[in-house]
Design an enzyme around this catalytic site. Structure first.
Site, mmCIF file in Angstrom:
data_model
loop_
_atom_site.group_PDB
_atom_site.id
_atom_site.type_symbol
_atom_site.label_atom_id
_atom_site.label_comp_id
_atom_site.label_asym_id
_atom_site.label_seq_id
_atom_site.Cartn_x
_atom_site.Cartn_y
_atom_site.Cartn_z
ATOM 1 N N GLU A 106 -28.760 72.534 87.130
ATOM 2 C CA GLU A 106 -27.936 71.723 86.223
ATOM 3 C C GLU A 106 -28.660 71.583 84.895
ATOM 4 O OE1 GLU A 106 -25.135 67.805 86.012
ATOM 5 O OE2 GLU A 106 -26.921 67.647 87.278
ATOM 6 N N ASP A 180 -23.705 67.472 74.903
ATOM 7 C CA ASP A 180 -23.563 66.778 73.632
ATOM 8 C C ASP A 180 -22.582 67.553 72.756
ATOM 9 O OD1 ASP A 180 -23.962 65.804 70.963
ATOM 10 O OD2 ASP A 180 -25.871 64.962 71.625
ATOM 11 N N ASP A 216 -15.143 66.835 77.669
ATOM 12 C CA ASP A 216 -13.958 66.024 77.376
ATOM 13 C C ASP A 216 -13.633 66.055 75.882
ATOM 14 O OD1 ASP A 216 -16.086 64.535 76.490
ATOM 15 O OD2 ASP A 216 -15.433 62.642 77.380
ATOM 16 N N ASN A 278 -19.614 57.329 85.461
ATOM 17 C CA ASN A 278 -19.076 56.368 84.498
ATOM 18 C C ASN A 278 -18.761 57.053 83.174
ATOM 19 O OD1 ASN A 278 -19.214 54.188 86.241
ATOM 20 N ND2 ASN A 278 -21.276 53.593 85.583
ATOM 21 N N PHE A 279 -19.561 58.033 82.802
ATOM 22 C CA PHE A 279 -19.341 58.751 81.546
ATOM 23 C C PHE A 279 -17.988 59.459 81.569
ATOM 24 C CE2 PHE A 279 -19.536 62.450 78.819
ATOM 25 C CZ PHE A 279 -20.099 61.952 77.656
#
Length: 298
Positions: A106, A180, A216, A278-279
């Site tokens: 990852e 990011d 996203d 949560n992100f």
């Protein structure tokens, strides 16, 4: 500009967005980019390195468990590039994980929720978490120790530099979830998904290996398609048709995206091996669409 609390940033794969990437302020001290970025001046970086103090809980986790989980021999001391002469090989995996099980890497593990959950759910696989920020490394160590994991290791290193020294076929899957976005147009060159990394990821993947990406941010989704879809060494395994603008927008003109010409692109259903952090939940609550990609080595 106040130093951000990296520990509270979840799902951030490479760093934090800076209005001024040339300097940061932390603990009352002004630090130049050369001071905080050990790789400064050598290449465009996808993150801004910051010093950060660990709270007592995270410091205890590192004191008690870092030797078990953190690969201290990969990077040069105090730097984020591989040690001179280091090579990430199948023998290295067997020596440090204790097995030759398929390896998932990852890129940007953040707080470690996703990679730890995957390691718990799949003890038959090996996992490597790559993270540049020490609080993220420490939190991943904390979670790994809590679950007593034997199949997870962590490296504090710049991912592109590590992939450049990987043995061909040593990795089974690569994950890059919610990197990011670097939303300003002049910072798009800092996005982690780039042709150079794609070439190294492809070489590191074994036959049929997969690079899974999620974002996203609509403009980042377009960026991924531009980097990956025309490559002949990967195939887009997506089965969903998604409409995206065909021109880029930045932080200042993102509202113009809807009025731009659009085209159809192929993406994937949500990867069910990714936990809902949560992100990601905050992105959904804000009305953002999650874009998932599956690129398979050919």
């Amino acid at each position: 500009m106040a130093q951000q609390n990296i520990e509270n940033i979840e799902g951030n794969a490479e760093g934090v967005v800076e209005d001024n990437v040339e300097a940061t302020v932390g603990e009352g001290n002004v630090e130049t980019a050369q001071t905080v970025n050990p790789l400064h001046g050598r290449k465009v970086l996808s993150f801004v390195r910051r010093s950060a103090r660990l709270d007592a809980r995270l410091q205890r986790a590192m004191d008690n468990h870092a030797a078990r989980y953190v690969l201290g021999d990969i990077a040069e001391e105090g730097r984020l590039d591989p040690a001179e002469g280091f090579r990430f090989t199948g023998d290295y995996v067997r020596d440090h994980w204790g097995s030759a099980a398929p390896l998932t890497v990852e890129i940007g593990s953040g707080q470690g929720e996703n990679v730890v959950a995957a390691a718990v759910a799949h003890p038959e696989r090996n996992f490597l978490a790559l993270e540049v920020y020490e609080p993220g490394v420490a939190h991943t160590v904390l979670l790994a120790a809590k679950h007593g994991l034997e199949n997870l290791r962590i490296a504090q290193i710049n991912a592109p530099e590590l992939f450049a020294v990987m043995e061909p076929g040593v990795v089974d899957e690569v994950w890059t979830f919610f990197p990011d976005p670097w939303p300003k147009m002049r910072h798009h060159k800092r996005r982690i998904v780039q042709p150079e990394l794609a070439a190294d990821v492809r070489d590191a993947l074994g036959e049929g290996g997969v690079w899974r990406i999620a974002t996203d941010i609509e403009d980042y989704a377009l960026h991924v398609h531009e980097v990956m879809d025309a490559r002949t060494d990967f195939e887009n395994g997506g089965g969903l048709t998604v409409s995206l603008p065909t021109a880029h927008v930045g932080k200042g003109n993102a509202a113009e995206a809807q009025a731009l010409p659009h085209a159809d692109f192929m993406e994937s259903p949500r990867f069910d091996g990714r936990v809902l952090t949560n992100f990601e939940r905050k992105g959904l609550d804000a009305g953002r669409v999650i874009h998932d990609f599956t690129y398979r080595r050919v």
